[in-house]
Design a protein around this motif. Structure first.
Motif, PDB file in Angstrom:
ATOM      1  N   GLN A  95       0.830  -1.209   0.000  1.00 46.49           N
ATOM      2  CA  GLN A  95       0.000   0.000   0.000  1.00 46.49           C
ATOM      3  C   GLN A  95       0.866   1.262   0.000  1.00 46.49           C
ATOM      4  O   GLN A  95       0.560   2.225  -0.704  1.00 46.49           O
ATOM      5  CB  GLN A  95      -0.935  -0.004   1.206  1.00 46.49           C
ATOM      6  CG  GLN A  95      -2.025  -1.035   1.123  1.00 46.49           C
ATOM      7  CD  GLN A  95      -2.811  -1.170   2.418  1.00 46.49           C
ATOM      8  OE1 GLN A  95      -2.344  -0.796   3.496  1.00 46.49           O
ATOM      9  NE2 GLN A  95      -4.014  -1.728   2.309  1.00 46.49           N
ATOM     10  N   GLU A  96       1.932   1.252   0.784  1.00 44.11           N
ATOM     11  CA  GLU A  96       2.824   2.416   0.824  1.00 44.11           C
ATOM     12  C   GLU A  96       3.511   2.629  -0.513  1.00 44.11           C
ATOM     13  O   GLU A  96       3.625   3.752  -0.993  1.00 44.11           O
ATOM     14  CB  GLU A  96       3.870   2.245   1.935  1.00 44.11           C
ATOM     15  CG  GLU A  96       3.303   2.382   3.320  1.00 44.11           C
ATOM     16  CD  GLU A  96       4.302   2.047   4.420  1.00 44.11           C
ATOM     17  OE1 GLU A  96       5.439   1.612   4.100  1.00 44.11           O
ATOM     18  OE2 GLU A  96       3.946   2.219   5.597  1.00 44.11           O
ATOM     19  N   ARG A  97       3.946   1.553  -1.129  1.00 44.51           N
ATOM     20  CA  ARG A  97       4.612   1.655  -2.435  1.00 44.51           C
ATOM     21  C   ARG A  97       3.634   2.133  -3.501  1.00 44.51           C
ATOM     22  O   ARG A  97       3.972   2.978  -4.328  1.00 44.51           O
ATOM     23  CB  ARG A  97       5.199   0.296  -2.811  1.00 44.51           C
ATOM     24  CG  ARG A  97       6.086   0.319  -4.011  1.00 44.51           C
ATOM     25  CD  ARG A  97       7.498  -0.109  -3.649  1.00 44.51           C
ATOM     26  NE  ARG A  97       8.369   0.020  -4.781  1.00 44.51           N
ATOM     27  CZ  ARG A  97       8.952  -0.999  -5.387  1.00 44.51           C
ATOM     28  NH1 ARG A  97       8.771  -2.220  -4.933  1.00 44.51           N
ATOM     29  NH2 ARG A  97       9.726  -0.796  -6.420  1.00 44.51           N
ATOM     30  N   GLU A  98       2.404   1.595  -3.500  1.00 45.50           N
ATOM     31  CA  GLU A  98       1.394   2.037  -4.465  1.00 45.50           C
ATOM     32  C   GLU A  98       1.049   3.510  -4.261  1.00 45.50           C
ATOM     33  O   GLU A  98       0.900   4.256  -5.231  1.00 45.50           O
ATOM     34  CB  GLU A  98       0.130   1.175  -4.348  1.00 45.50           C
ATOM     35  CG  GLU A  98       0.279  -0.212  -4.907  1.00 45.50           C
ATOM     36  CD  GLU A  98      -0.942  -1.079  -4.716  1.00 45.50           C
ATOM     37  OE1 GLU A  98      -1.043  -2.098  -5.417  1.00 45.50           O
ATOM     38  OE2 GLU A  98      -1.802  -0.763  -3.862  1.00 45.50           O
ATOM     39  N   ALA A  99       0.947   3.941  -3.010  1.00 45.08           N
ATOM     40  CA  ALA A  99       0.641   5.347  -2.726  1.00 45.08           C
ATOM     41  C   ALA A  99       1.763   6.251  -3.222  1.00 45.08           C
ATOM     42  O   ALA A  99       1.507   7.295  -3.839  1.00 45.08           O
ATOM     43  CB  ALA A  99       0.417   5.548  -1.224  1.00 45.08           C
ATOM     44  N   LEU A 101       3.984   5.589  -5.644  1.00 38.47           N
ATOM     45  CA  LEU A 101       3.989   5.564  -7.111  1.00 38.47           C
ATOM     46  C   LEU A 101       2.823   6.361  -7.683  1.00 38.47           C
ATOM     47  O   LEU A 101       2.974   7.093  -8.666  1.00 38.47           O
ATOM     48  CB  LEU A 101       3.957   4.123  -7.615  1.00 38.47           C
ATOM     49  CG  LEU A 101       5.218   3.306  -7.375  1.00 38.47           C
ATOM     50  CD1 LEU A 101       4.967   1.826  -7.638  1.00 38.47           C
ATOM     51  CD2 LEU A 101       6.367   3.820  -8.226  1.00 38.47           C
ATOM     52  N   SER A 102       1.638   6.253  -7.075  1.00 40.06           N
ATOM     53  CA  SER A 102       0.466   6.995  -7.544  1.00 40.06           C
ATOM     54  C   SER A 102       0.674   8.496  -7.407  1.00 40.06           C
ATOM     55  O   SER A 102       0.364   9.265  -8.325  1.00 40.06           O
ATOM     56  CB  SER A 102      -0.784   6.568  -6.768  1.00 40.06           C
ATOM     57  OG  SER A 102      -1.070   5.207  -6.998  1.00 40.06           O
ATOM     58  N   GLU A 103       1.195   8.925  -6.272  1.00 38.01           N
ATOM     59  CA  GLU A 103       1.458  10.350  -6.050  1.00 38.01           C
ATOM     60  C   GLU A 103       2.490  10.875  -7.050  1.00 38.01           C
ATOM     61  O   GLU A 103       2.321  11.954  -7.624  1.00 38.01           O
ATOM     62  CB  GLU A 103       1.951  10.578  -4.620  1.00 38.01           C
ATOM     63  CG  GLU A 103       2.227  12.027  -4.294  1.00 38.01           C
ATOM     64  CD  GLU A 103       2.786  12.199  -2.891  1.00 38.01           C
ATOM     65  OE1 GLU A 103       3.648  13.072  -2.715  1.00 38.01           O
ATOM     66  OE2 GLU A 103       2.352  11.464  -1.985  1.00 38.01           O
ATOM     67  N   SER A 104       3.538  10.108  -7.276  1.00 32.12           N
ATOM     68  CA  SER A 104       4.582  10.508  -8.230  1.00 32.12           C
ATOM     69  C   SER A 104       4.010  10.601  -9.635  1.00 32.12           C
ATOM     70  O   SER A 104       4.292  11.552 -10.372  1.00 32.12           O
ATOM     71  CB  SER A 104       5.740   9.510  -8.206  1.00 32.12           C
ATOM     72  OG  SER A 104       6.332   9.466  -6.936  1.00 32.12           O
ATOM     73  N   LEU A 105       3.196   9.627 -10.026  1.00 36.88           N
ATOM     74  CA  LEU A 105       2.588   9.628 -11.357  1.00 36.88           C
ATOM     75  C   LEU A 105       1.658  10.820 -11.526  1.00 36.88           C
ATOM     76  O   LEU A 105       1.676  11.482 -12.569  1.00 36.88           O
ATOM     77  CB  LEU A 105       1.842   8.314 -11.598  1.00 36.88           C
ATOM     78  CG  LEU A 105       1.231   8.148 -12.984  1.00 36.88           C
ATOM     79  CD1 LEU A 105       2.317   8.101 -14.046  1.00 36.88           C
ATOM     80  CD2 LEU A 105       0.390   6.879 -13.040  1.00 36.88           C
ATOM     81  N   CYS A 106       0.858  11.130 -10.512  1.00 36.45           N
ATOM     82  CA  CYS A 106      -0.047  12.292 -10.586  1.00 36.45           C
ATOM     83  C   CYS A 106       0.732  13.588 -10.764  1.00 36.45           C
ATOM     84  O   CYS A 106       0.322  14.465 -11.532  1.00 36.45           O
ATOM     85  CB  CYS A 106      -0.922  12.381  -9.338  1.00 36.45           C
ATOM     86  SG  CYS A 106      -2.272  11.209  -9.340  1.00 36.45           S
ATOM     87  N   GLY A 143      11.966  -3.950 -11.800  1.00 34.84           N
ATOM     88  CA  GLY A 143      12.781  -2.746 -11.665  1.00 34.84           C
ATOM     89  C   GLY A 143      12.253  -1.611 -12.522  1.00 34.84           C
ATOM     90  O   GLY A 143      11.438  -1.818 -13.418  1.00 34.84           O
ATOM     91  N   SER A 144      12.705  -0.416 -12.228  1.00 37.01           N
ATOM     92  CA  SER A 144      12.303   0.804 -12.963  1.00 37.01           C
ATOM     93  C   SER A 144      10.784   0.943 -13.052  1.00 37.01           C
ATOM     94  O   SER A 144      10.231   1.262 -14.100  1.00 37.01           O
ATOM     95  CB  SER A 144      12.902   0.818 -14.367  1.00 37.01           C
ATOM     96  OG  SER A 144      14.286   0.732 -14.333  1.00 37.01           O
ATOM     97  N   VAL A 145      10.096   0.712 -11.935  1.00 38.18           N
ATOM     98  CA  VAL A 145       8.637   0.697 -11.929  1.00 38.18           C
ATOM     99  C   VAL A 145       8.059   2.063 -12.303  1.00 38.18           C
ATOM    100  O   VAL A 145       7.144   2.134 -13.122  1.00 38.18           O
ATOM    101  CB  VAL A 145       8.091   0.250 -10.553  1.00 38.18           C
ATOM    102  CG1 VAL A 145       6.585   0.243 -10.555  1.00 38.18           C
ATOM    103  CG2 VAL A 145       8.626  -1.102 -10.195  1.00 38.18           C
ATOM    104  N   LEU A 146       8.579   3.131 -11.740  1.00 43.47           N
ATOM    105  CA  LEU A 146       8.046   4.455 -12.048  1.00 43.47           C
ATOM    106  C   LEU A 146       8.276   4.814 -13.512  1.00 43.47           C
ATOM    107  O   LEU A 146       7.402   5.402 -14.151  1.00 43.47           O
ATOM    108  CB  LEU A 146       8.641   5.524 -11.129  1.00 43.47           C
ATOM    109  CG  LEU A 146       8.020   6.909 -11.247  1.00 43.47           C
ATOM    110  CD1 LEU A 146       6.506   6.867 -11.041  1.00 43.47           C
ATOM    111  CD2 LEU A 146       8.659   7.864 -10.259  1.00 43.47           C
TER     112      LEU A 146
END
Length: 184
Positions: A95-99, A101-106, A143-146
């Protein structure tokens, strides 16, 4: 220092990675657009997997809806989320990782005022705009998920097709949206 850490440190010092790539070499990237029929835009992105390094695969999907602009001159909105379908770890860590990544993507998707202004519906005096929901699902995590998530989101946005609508004046000066027919 354990053997894995020592191997990594020595590899960095030598200028190579375990898969043979140099420190500045990027993994191969394959992108396919319009992968889903019932979305306004979609794309799949695969990083790696061509014999060098591990693979990261993402599916990006755009769904559009009409919304009200926050204010005149504000433009439309892009809302993004990232889901890790194949995550090895605890629920809280996921959940922390998804949050994150989601914030960074937004942040990345909302960083262009010119793009957001183009989401305002013509003739609406800045009242109506498109709200784009960009959802990225990480199907394979190597790797390199973002990077992979942002590539998938941008490719899905590039393939996005929005219905042509315009605002027209209705009774009492209120605006009403209508679909623009082909040939108009």
């Amino acid at each position: 220092m354990d053997d894995n850490a020592k191997f990594s440190v020595e590899g960095v010092a030598a200028g190579v990675r375990a898969d043979g790539r140099g420190l500045l070499d990027y993994r191969a990237c394959v992108c396919s657009e319009d992968t889903l029929l019932h979305a306004n835009g979609s794309a799949t992105v695969t990083l790696g997997g061509l014999g060098k390094g591990s693979t990261t695969r993402c599916l990006g999907v755009v769904k559009a809806e009409v919304g009200r602009c926050a204010g005149v001159g504000e433009g439309g909105a892009v809302v993004g989320s990232v889901t890790l379908a194949m995550f090895r770890g605890g629920v809280r860590e996921r959940q922390e990782r998804e949050a994150f990544l989601s914030e960074s993507l937004c942040r990345v998707l909302s960083s262009s005022p010119a793009f957001l202004e183009r989401l305002v519906i013509p003739g609406s005096r800045g009242e109506f705009c498109w709200v784009l929901h960009v959802d990225v699902t990480v199907l394979e995590l190597g790797g390199s998920v973002l990077d992979a998530a942002s590539f998938a989101a941008h490719a899905a946005l590039r393939s996005c097709v929005l219905p042509r609508v315009r605002a027209v004046e209705a009774e009492a000066g209120k605006l009403q949206l209508e679909l623009v027919q082909d040939g108009e």
